[in-house]
Design a protein around this motif. Structure first.
Motif, PDB file in Angstrom:
ATOM      1  N   ARG A 281       0.846  -1.209   0.000  1.00 33.32           N
ATOM      2  CA  ARG A 281       0.000   0.000   0.000  1.00 33.32           C
ATOM      3  C   ARG A 281       0.874   1.248   0.000  1.00 33.32           C
ATOM      4  O   ARG A 281       0.590   2.218  -0.725  1.00 33.32           O
ATOM      5  CB  ARG A 281      -0.923   0.013   1.211  1.00 33.32           C
ATOM      6  CG  ARG A 281      -1.796   1.279   1.287  1.00 33.32           C
ATOM      7  CD  ARG A 281      -2.819   1.196   2.404  1.00 33.32           C
ATOM      8  NE  ARG A 281      -3.726   2.332   2.385  1.00 33.32           N
ATOM      9  CZ  ARG A 281      -3.681   3.334   3.259  1.00 33.32           C
ATOM     10  NH1 ARG A 281      -2.780   3.330   4.243  1.00 33.32           N
ATOM     11  NH2 ARG A 281      -4.548   4.344   3.192  1.00 33.32           N
ATOM     12  N   LEU A 282       1.948   1.236   0.792  1.00 34.61           N
ATOM     13  CA  LEU A 282       2.824   2.401   0.841  1.00 34.61           C
ATOM     14  C   LEU A 282       3.540   2.615  -0.485  1.00 34.61           C
ATOM     15  O   LEU A 282       3.792   3.761  -0.875  1.00 34.61           O
ATOM     16  CB  LEU A 282       3.839   2.260   1.978  1.00 34.61           C
ATOM     17  CG  LEU A 282       3.320   2.578   3.374  1.00 34.61           C
ATOM     18  CD1 LEU A 282       4.427   2.392   4.408  1.00 34.61           C
ATOM     19  CD2 LEU A 282       2.768   4.004   3.450  1.00 34.61           C
ATOM     20  N   VAL A 283       3.877   1.535  -1.173  1.00 35.30           N
ATOM     21  CA  VAL A 283       4.503   1.683  -2.493  1.00 35.30           C
ATOM     22  C   VAL A 283       3.560   2.418  -3.432  1.00 35.30           C
ATOM     23  O   VAL A 283       3.952   3.350  -4.145  1.00 35.30           O
ATOM     24  CB  VAL A 283       4.904   0.307  -3.067  1.00 35.30           C
ATOM     25  CG1 VAL A 283       5.361   0.452  -4.519  1.00 35.30           C
ATOM     26  CG2 VAL A 283       6.001  -0.327  -2.229  1.00 35.30           C
ATOM     27  N   LYS A 284       2.276   2.028  -3.434  1.00 34.90           N
ATOM     28  CA  LYS A 284       1.292   2.678  -4.307  1.00 34.90           C
ATOM     29  C   LYS A 284       1.120   4.149  -3.939  1.00 34.90           C
ATOM     30  O   LYS A 284       1.037   5.019  -4.808  1.00 34.90           O
ATOM     31  CB  LYS A 284      -0.046   1.949  -4.221  1.00 34.90           C
ATOM     32  CG  LYS A 284      -0.033   0.553  -4.823  1.00 34.90           C
ATOM     33  CD  LYS A 284      -1.394  -0.119  -4.697  1.00 34.90           C
ATOM     34  CE  LYS A 284      -1.378  -1.523  -5.290  1.00 34.90           C
ATOM     35  NZ  LYS A 284      -2.703  -2.195  -5.127  1.00 34.90           N
ATOM     36  N   LEU A 285       1.062   4.431  -2.641  1.00 32.03           N
ATOM     37  CA  LEU A 285       0.898   5.810  -2.199  1.00 32.03           C
ATOM     38  C   LEU A 285       2.124   6.649  -2.531  1.00 32.03           C
ATOM     39  O   LEU A 285       2.012   7.814  -2.934  1.00 32.03           O
ATOM     40  CB  LEU A 285       0.616   5.850  -0.697  1.00 32.03           C
ATOM     41  CG  LEU A 285      -0.746   5.305  -0.257  1.00 32.03           C
ATOM     42  CD1 LEU A 285      -0.811   5.190   1.262  1.00 32.03           C
ATOM     43  CD2 LEU A 285      -1.872   6.200  -0.757  1.00 32.03           C
ATOM     44  N   ALA A 286       3.319   6.044  -2.370  1.00 30.58           N
ATOM     45  CA  ALA A 286       4.553   6.763  -2.701  1.00 30.58           C
ATOM     46  C   ALA A 286       4.629   7.046  -4.194  1.00 30.58           C
ATOM     47  O   ALA A 286       5.064   8.126  -4.622  1.00 30.58           O
ATOM     48  CB  ALA A 286       5.764   5.958  -2.239  1.00 30.58           C
ATOM     49  N   MET A 287       4.195   6.081  -5.008  1.00 27.31           N
ATOM     50  CA  MET A 287       4.168   6.307  -6.455  1.00 27.31           C
ATOM     51  C   MET A 287       3.178   7.417  -6.798  1.00 27.31           C
ATOM     52  O   MET A 287       3.448   8.259  -7.665  1.00 27.31           O
ATOM     53  CB  MET A 287       3.787   5.016  -7.171  1.00 27.31           C
ATOM     54  CG  MET A 287       4.793   3.877  -7.009  1.00 27.31           C
ATOM     55  SD  MET A 287       6.361   4.151  -7.843  1.00 27.31           S
ATOM     56  CE  MET A 287       5.889   3.824  -9.544  1.00 27.31           C
ATOM     57  N   ALA A 288       2.036   7.438  -6.108  1.00 27.85           N
ATOM     58  CA  ALA A 288       1.056   8.494  -6.345  1.00 27.85           C
ATOM     59  C   ALA A 288       1.597   9.856  -5.941  1.00 27.85           C
ATOM     60  O   ALA A 288       1.320  10.867  -6.599  1.00 27.85           O
ATOM     61  CB  ALA A 288      -0.233   8.195  -5.573  1.00 27.85           C
ATOM     62  N   PHE A 289       2.379   9.915  -4.866  1.00 31.24           N
ATOM     63  CA  PHE A 289       2.942  11.183  -4.400  1.00 31.24           C
ATOM     64  C   PHE A 289       3.783  11.830  -5.496  1.00 31.24           C
ATOM     65  O   PHE A 289       3.695  13.031  -5.744  1.00 31.24           O
ATOM     66  CB  PHE A 289       3.774  10.954  -3.137  1.00 31.24           C
ATOM     67  CG  PHE A 289       4.168  12.207  -2.418  1.00 31.24           C
ATOM     68  CD1 PHE A 289       5.186  13.007  -2.887  1.00 31.24           C
ATOM     69  CD2 PHE A 289       3.506  12.586  -1.261  1.00 31.24           C
ATOM     70  CE1 PHE A 289       5.546  14.170  -2.225  1.00 31.24           C
ATOM     71  CE2 PHE A 289       3.852  13.746  -0.585  1.00 31.24           C
ATOM     72  CZ  PHE A 289       4.875  14.547  -1.072  1.00 31.24           C
ATOM     73  N   GLY A 290       4.625  11.031  -6.150  1.00 34.86           N
ATOM     74  CA  GLY A 290       5.334  11.522  -7.315  1.00 34.86           C
ATOM     75  C   GLY A 290       6.619  12.271  -7.052  1.00 34.86           C
ATOM     76  O   GLY A 290       7.068  13.032  -7.907  1.00 34.86           O
TER      77      GLY A 290
END
Length: 356
Positions: A165-174
Motif C-alpha cells: 500500500r505504501l509503495v502505491k501511495l509513494a508512487m502516487a505522491f510523485g
C-alpha cells in the motif's frame, strides 16, 4: 464509520462539524513562565465520510519546509469538496521551532521519543500529545522533513519495506525518488506502524530555508495522495507526474582529506561508478584529492558547506537503475518549477540529510 463520526470529528476535546474547518489548540505542558504551550492543528472535516490523513511539519524544529507546504495546503483544501478528514500540523516541535533548533530545550530528539508519556520529559510529553491526539486518529500520515544545516536533500519519499500500500501511495505522491528504508526505535514511523497507521516520510530541502522545488513537490504530492485515496477530485494539473525511481540501498560518500571542497556534481545528478563528485584541496589548493562515486545511482543529497574535515559526508547516492533517465526526469521537474518562478528569485538552495 458510524453515523455520528460522519457528522463530527472529535479532537482535543473539540468537535468539528462535517463540511467545515477549525483551528484547534491542544495543551502540551506548562513552561517555566507558568504559561501553557499548545499544539496547533487545523482540521478539515469533509462533507462525506472517508479516511483521516494527517500532514505534519517541523518534528525537528529547524526543518521548516513542511511548514511552508502546509501553509499552501491550508489554502487549497475545501471541506465542502472533501471526503474524510485532513489534519494539518504546521509545527509539531514548537519548542525547537522557536529556538531554530532541531531539538527541544532539553536536547532530546522528538523523533526518538514516541509514543511519549504524560509524566515524562518535555519531549516525551509533546510526543504523547501529538501521538494520541493526531497520529492515532489517522489511517495515514505524511511527515515532512529536511536535511540538516548545511546539507540539502533532493525531494524523496521514504517508506517502510514490504508494504505494498505504501509503495502505491509513494508512487502516487510523485517525488523523484522512493527510498525503502528501515525504521528506527522511538521514531514516529516506527510507533505509527505498531498502531496500524501507514506513514509516508518526505525528505526535501535544507534546514531553516525554503526552496521552490521542495515546497512545490510537497504540495503537489500531498494533493495527489488525497486524490488517490478518493478524498478530493483529481486535478488535471497533477496528473502528469513522472514515474519515481525506486531504491532500497544508498551510500554515503565521505571526504578523504580535510580542506576546501569544490563539487563537480549536485543533488539530482545521475552518476556512474568512477565519476568525479568533487575535489578537496588544502587552503592554498595544494594536494587536491578526487572524491569518486563508488556506485551507479542518483545523488539524493549533498553538503553545501565547502569547508570539510576528513570523513565528512559530502554526498548521499541512491542506487537506481538507469540513473541518466532519472536525472532527465528530475531536470524536467526543476525546469517546470523554474519557469513558473517570478524573475529575480534565487536559485534553489541545495544541501543534504542527517548524517549517521
Amino acid at each position: 464509520m458510524g453515523e455520528a463520526e460522519q457528522n463530527e470529528f472529535e479532537i482535543g476535546g473539540h468537535h468539528v462539524p462535517a463540511c467545515s474547518s477549525s483551528d484547534i489548540s491542544i495543551p502540551i505542558t506548562t513552561l517555566a513562565t507558568g504559561y501553557s504551550s499548545m499544539l496547533s492543528v487545523r482540521v478539515f472535516h469533509g462533507a462525506e465520510p472517508g479516511p483521516t490523513v494527517f500532514v505534519s511539519g517541523a518534528v525537528h524544529g529547524d526543518e521548516i519546509v513542511g511548514t511552508a507546504v502546509i501553509q499552501h495546503l491550508a489554502q487549497q483544501i475545501d471541506p465542502s469538496r472533501l471526503s474524510g478528514t485532513v489534519l494539518l500540523v504546521p509545527v509539531t516541535n514548537i519548542f525547537g521551532f522557536l529556538n531554530r533548533s532541531r531539538y527541544l530545550p532539553d536536547r532530546r530528539d522528538l523523533n526518538r521519543s514516541f509514543p511519549g508519556s504524560v509524566s515524562g520529559s518535555l519531549a516525551s510529553q509533546l510526543a504523547q500529545v501529538f501521538f494520541s491526539e493526531v497520529v492515532q486518529r489517522a489511517s495515514l500520515g505524511i511527515d515532512i522533513h529536511t536535511a540538516a544545516v548545511h546539507r540539502y536533500n533532493l525531494p524523496q519519499i521514504r517508506i517502510d519495506k514490504g508494504n505494498p500500500r505504501l509503495v502505491k501511495l509513494a508512487m502516487a505522491f510523485g517525488a523523484p525518488v522512493i527510498i525503502e528504508s528501515p525504521l528506527r526505535e522511538g521514531s514516529l514511523r516506527s510507533k505509527a506502524k505498531e498502531e496500524g497507521v501507514d506513514m509516508l516520510l518526505l525528505e526535501a530541502g535544507e534546514a531553516l530555508r525554503f526552496d521552490n522545488l521542495s515546497i512545490e513537490t510537497g504540495v503537489a504530492g500531498v494533493l495527489r495522495v488525497l486524490a488517490h485515496l478518493g478524498m478530493i477530485d483529481a486535478d488535471d494539473g497533477l496528473a502528469g507526474v513522472s514515474v519515481p525511481a525506486r531504491s532500497n540501498k544508498s551510500t554515503w560518500v565521505r571526504s578523504t582529506r580535510g580542506g576546501v571542497a569544490h563539487p563537480a556534481k549536485t543533488s539530482g545528478d545521475p552518476v556512474r561508478k568512477g565519476d568525479l563528485l568533487a575535489t578537496v584541496a588544502g587552503l592554498l589548493g595544494e594536494e587536491p584529492e578526487a572524491v569518486i562515486s563508488p556506485i551507479d545511482g542518483i545523488i539524493i543529497g549533498h553538503a553545501t558547506l565547502p569547508v570539510v574535515h576528513q570523513g565528512d559526508a559530502l554526498f548521499h547516492i541512491a542506487e537506481v537503475s538507469h540513473p541518466e533517465q532519472v536525472g532527465a526526469q528530475i531536470d524536467s521537474i526543476k525546469e517546470a518549477i523554474r519557469a513558473s518562478e517570478p524573475e529575480g528569485l534565487a536559485e534553489v538552495l541545495l544541501d543534504e540529510d542527517e548524517v549517521l
